[in-house]
Design an enzyme around this catalytic site. Structure first.
Site, PDB file in Angstrom:
ATOM      1  CE  LYS A   1      29.415   4.362  17.209  1.00 44.94           C
ATOM      2  NZ  LYS A   1      30.414   3.899  16.250  1.00 44.94           N
TER       3      LYS A   1
ATOM      4  CB  SER B   1      27.923   1.589  19.912  1.00 48.12           C
ATOM      5  OG  SER B   1      27.893   1.848  21.290  1.00 48.12           O
TER       6      SER B   1
ATOM      7  CE1 TYR C   1      31.017   6.735  19.640  1.00 47.73           C
ATOM      8  CE2 TYR C   1      29.697   5.547  21.258  1.00 47.73           C
ATOM      9  CZ  TYR C   1      30.650   5.547  20.263  1.00 47.73           C
ATOM     10  OH  TYR C   1      31.234   4.370  19.878  1.00 47.73           O
TER      11      TYR C   1
END
Ligand code: UDP
Length: 212
Positions: free
Chosen positions: A30, A2, A26
């Site tokens: 990643k 991402s 988050y």
């Protein structure tokens, strides 16, 4: 992966070699997953990877059978805007209008899910043909602000979309815009809009007859 792995430090448009830094949990997941994948490929020479860093995926399959209809209150801008448009929610809260961007709201690089799906197929073909492990950004290369997205949604739906200005959301960078040159060059990835533009340009070449 991402775009969130670029955190707040890269200079847009971000290329794959921009420094990595997560601004939220988050993003951390990643960054960690990318590191694990790199390590596994170093440990096992038979494994190769293509890591795809999505920018902001939006949209649905044209059939309407696969779309974005999250359970509960949507976290993301597009599903939220759409739920306001259909009357499911009263108004959208704009997370900050004091960012150092043209209109003060956050700018993101929105990319259609079908274009992303195409890039996955191309990445698999690339690996199957023996391509080396690689990382690719997937975005359209242009940033659109929250205000621009709301205006576009109003135009597309013909509905008024009520908004209120809210505070910044913690961990949201001002701007995330991709350079997807690498995916275009190595994978041959093109969005339908680009294919359309190319066709239009070739029709407009001098000497090529066009319909008046
Ligand atoms: N955003 C907003 N209101 C919302 C949801 C998102 O103003 O209800 C803004 C957010 O601050 C960011 C942009 O819209 O600038 C895209 O946010 P989204 O959560 O869709 O994706 P992100 O870039 O955070 O992954």
């Amino acid at each position: 992966s991402s775009a969130t792995v670029y955190g707040e430090h890269g200079v847009p448009p971000m290329s794959e070699d921009a420094p990595l830094s997560a601004t939220n949990p988050y993003g951390q997941t990643k960054v960690m997953m990318e590191q694990i994948i790199r390590d596994v490929a170093i440990a096992d020479k038979n494994l190769r990877y293509a890591m795809l860093r999505y920018f902001n995926p939006v949209g649905a399959h044209p059939s309407g059978q696969i779309g974005e209809h999250p359970r509960g209150i949507p976290n993301n801008l597009m599903p939220y805007v759409q739920q306001v448009a259909i009357g499911l929610r009263e108004k959208l809260s704009v997370f900050g209008d004091d960012y150092p961007t043209a209109d003060g709201t956050g700018e993101r690089d929105y990319i259609h899910v079908i274009d992303l799906a195409d890039a996955h197929v191309l990445a698999l073909e690339y690996l199957r043909k023996g391509g080396e492990s690689n990382i690719f950004n997937l975005g359209n290369g242009k940033g659109f602000s929250v205000k621009e997205m709301i205006e576009a949604a109003k135009k597309a739906t013909g509905k008024d979309i009520k908004v209120e200005m809210g505070a910044r959301r913690a961990g949201d960078p001002a701007q995330l815009i991709a350079s997807s040159e690498k995916a275009r060059k190595i994978l041959g990835w093109k969005t339908p809009a680009e294919v359309f533009d190319e066709q239009l340009r070739s029709l407009q070449q001098p000497g090529v007859a066009t319909t008046p």
